[in-house]
Write an enzyme that holds these catalytic residues in place. Structure first.
Site, mmCIF file in Angstrom:
data_model
loop_
_atom_site.group_PDB
_atom_site.id
_atom_site.type_symbol
_atom_site.label_atom_id
_atom_site.label_comp_id
_atom_site.label_asym_id
_atom_site.label_seq_id
_atom_site.Cartn_x
_atom_site.Cartn_y
_atom_site.Cartn_z
ATOM 1 C CE LYS A 136 1.387 4.967 38.757
ATOM 2 N NZ LYS A 136 1.358 4.185 40.048
ATOM 3 C CB THR A 160 3.584 0.585 41.174
ATOM 4 O OG1 THR A 160 3.233 -0.444 42.079
ATOM 5 C CG2 THR A 160 4.625 0.071 40.188
ATOM 6 C CD GLU A 209 -0.475 9.037 46.975
ATOM 7 O OE1 GLU A 209 -0.729 8.684 48.123
ATOM 8 O OE2 GLU A 209 -0.325 8.253 46.033
ATOM 9 C CB SER A 232 -11.299 1.313 53.449
ATOM 10 O OG SER A 232 -10.671 2.529 53.781
#
Lengths: 411, 411
Positions: free
Chosen positions: B196, B207, B287, B411
């Site tokens: 992952k 990580t 991402e 956040s």
């Protein structure tokens, strides 16, 4: 400013910095900035700075990139004499990675400046002319326009304040405002400067160029000492994205026109103050920036270790995106400092945002996630608890604007 | 693939990689992945991998970050025996920068796994259990949920293919798909793996965790050799943003259940093939990524210099934003390689995009600005012309999505 390093040569003595004047604030210098047609926009793109003093000592700092643009290779040779009669600077093209023809173009530009100054009454050689270029890497300059521009600029030289501002405008690329600063010492000598760029925010065009002038009487050695100290604590500690341009150049010229010989310490302080102020302006105007950030590492085993640590954190994309989001994500700060090649004990490491502790001795502090980072200015401090070494890097956030501007330039 | 380094241990012999199976493709392993309630989303967040072989040699590679999470500190101690009975992994929290309590929590988790496996009939100690965690840095894990989850997972262990896939799902954070791969050697032994993350694309949560299993008969020494070679050419050369997690862990466990003892060379090849495939999946799922990029430096004075150069270019924000914009901005590539601390002669340096020359011997090539980089895959090659050293780094572009996702996470 609490983030100033204790080693900075900037004097605590008051030096009133003015930003409405620049290189012509020092007597003995003439300048101009014109539109030579190098930029497609028709904006000003060629600046000329001439030292009319009887002595013309100079000092220079150039990019450490192994890939150096033709004007850098030229100006490095010119500086062997430690004297400069003039500097010609163009925006609209970096003249980098242009091979022998690019170097010949730079040489030709210097020759044209020398000829124009000779025609104005002072015999001048090309070897007395530094050349600086900024813009896209890899294209040749439109030499007929450059050479005609040199002649036009020489005919419009002036020692008034507006002429200095005009030169500061002509070296802009993606800068949104011209950057200049000047100060006058109580003994009657001045230092002025202009700069463009933002520490390689966009290396194709945002080369850092800076010209500093002074009418203090100083030797080339004194200028060199003052300039190296000043750049060490200003431009060298401005790190927007870790990049270093092929064209970065900082020059310091003295006309001696004030007739005043300051001490080395006084000279250092004034030159450092001007460079520091210009570095601050560069950070504030960096492309796409929404945050002005200082990263301070304190408690390191030495100043150099502190500097390495601060630089690693200042370059960390994850820290920088968190700051863009006003997110006090201190875990990313610890992860970043943890890969710096310096002495570090996680159990002695603390992190502060704007003075608020968010991590104490390696463990999150109460309320850490609620620290307000919505202001434009963010001071990040990492205390290593190992010694007294301290250093500060000025940087910025990594914003959507940065990506947008830097992904759409050359095409 | 032309960008494979010649030194890669991946065998040219055909090893058919299958991505629909993973850690349970090797006999002797049971696994499961469950939702323990650690993640607020209710998604799976706890995986258990158990070696039911009679011998349980294992090898491990951990993060080089000086700031190490509690599970890394624990697992490093466990690996002193070079044996592993089981691995427990959780997403939803990194348990990093959590001090002595965080370490106690990891210890407690390992004890619970040992107790559960003992209850299932095989006496097991906590020192035989590796622990991996991934998620936000700085928060404590919800231990009642973790411990209850361990008991649930132990009760659902299975050696079928679905159980392996379930474990791969449970370790996902921002991964959009689970990542697993398996291959079977003609002699009847297999290697399977799951991973992952995306090389620290988002260190607070991305990580890199990886567990590789094999039913080959091998000593801990052989496993260690195979794992270190494999990670050197796969995960170590995947560099999305230069970050290194506090939690990165790669484990290799052998059950010996096939009864076949492969040669070191065969074992190396199979483990490398699985790690290489998983690294490719990590890059593809990073991402915000819009480009899959390989940066190859060839013609360096050594492989290690080539690797340093490729890494510097792969980390350069300006190169990466240009690639996001499909902009063949080779000047930024030269500016980036020019700051790498390696031997380099600009006049011998050439740059190729997808095989097209854009800069030859330091000067722009005709048509360089028109090279089409609109495809998702971009191969960037920098030929230094100095020697035969070559290395490739897998990386990605720096996109608006990267900034958006990484500025809005914690956040």
């Amino acid at each position: 400013m609490s983030t100033d390093t204790p080693q900075s040569p900037i004097a605590t003595a008051t030096l009133d910095i003015q930003r409405d004047k620049g290189i012509t604030a020092a007597r003995g210098f003439a300048a101009t900035g014109i539109a030579a047609g190098i930029k497609a926009s028709g904006n000003k793109d060629l600046a000329l700075v001439v030292n009319n003093g009887t002595e013309r000592p100079a000092a220079a700092v150039f990019t450490t990139n192994k890939v150096k643009a033709a004007p850098v290779l030229w100006s490095q040779q010119v500086m062997a004499s430690r004297e400069l009669r003039a500097v010609v600077l163009n925006s609209g093209g970096a003249n980098a990675c242009t091979g022998p023809q690019g170097f010949a173009d730079t040489h030709h530009t210097a020759e044209e400046v020398a000829a124009a100054l000779t025609d104005l009454g002072t015999p001048t050689g090309a070897v007395e002319i530094a050349v600086c270029s900024t813009g896209l890497i890899g294209d040749f300059l439109p030499m007929p326009k450059v050479l005609a521009g040199v002649r036009t600029a020489a005919s419009e030289l002036s020692d008034n304040i507006e002429a200095g501002s005009s030169a500061a405008q002509a070296i802009m690329t993606t800068d949104s405002v011209p950057k200049q600063a000047a100060c006058t010492h109580g003994d009657g000598w001045s230092v002025g400067g202009m700069a463009k760029g933002a520490g390689m925010l966009a290396p194709s065009l945002a080369t850092m160029l800076c010209v500093v002038t002074t009418d203090a009487v100083a030797t080339a050695e004194q200028l060199d000492t003052a300039l190296r100290q000043a750049t060490k604590y200003s431009f060298d500690r401005l790190d927007v994205d870790g990049a270093t341009s092929t064209n970065d150049t900082v020059l310091l010229l003295s006309s001696g026109a004030s007739g005043v010989s300051p001490s080395q310490r006084e000279l250092n302080a004034a030159v450092a103050a001007i460079c520091d102020d210009l570095a601050d302006q560069l950070m504030a105007d960096a492309e796409g920036v929404t945050k002005r950030v200082t990263v301070t590492v304190s408690g390191a085993t030495s100043e150099s270790e502190a500097l390495i640590g601060a630089r690693v954190v200042a370059r960390d994309s994850l820290v920088k995106t968190a700051l863009f989001g006003s997110d006090p994500n201190w875990g990313r700060v610890l992860a970043a400092i943890g890969i710096a090649p310096i002495a570090l004990d996680p159990d002695k490491t603390s992190v502060y945002f704007n003075g608020n502790p968010v991590c104490l001795n390696g463990v999150g502090a109460p309320g850490a996630r609620e620290v307000d980072l919505s202001d434009t200015d963010i001071a990040l401090r990492i205390e290593l608890g190992l010694g007294s070494g301290e250093a500060t890097i000025r940087t910025t956030d990594l914003s959507l604007g940065y990506v947008t501007e830097n992904s759409a330039y050359s095409s």
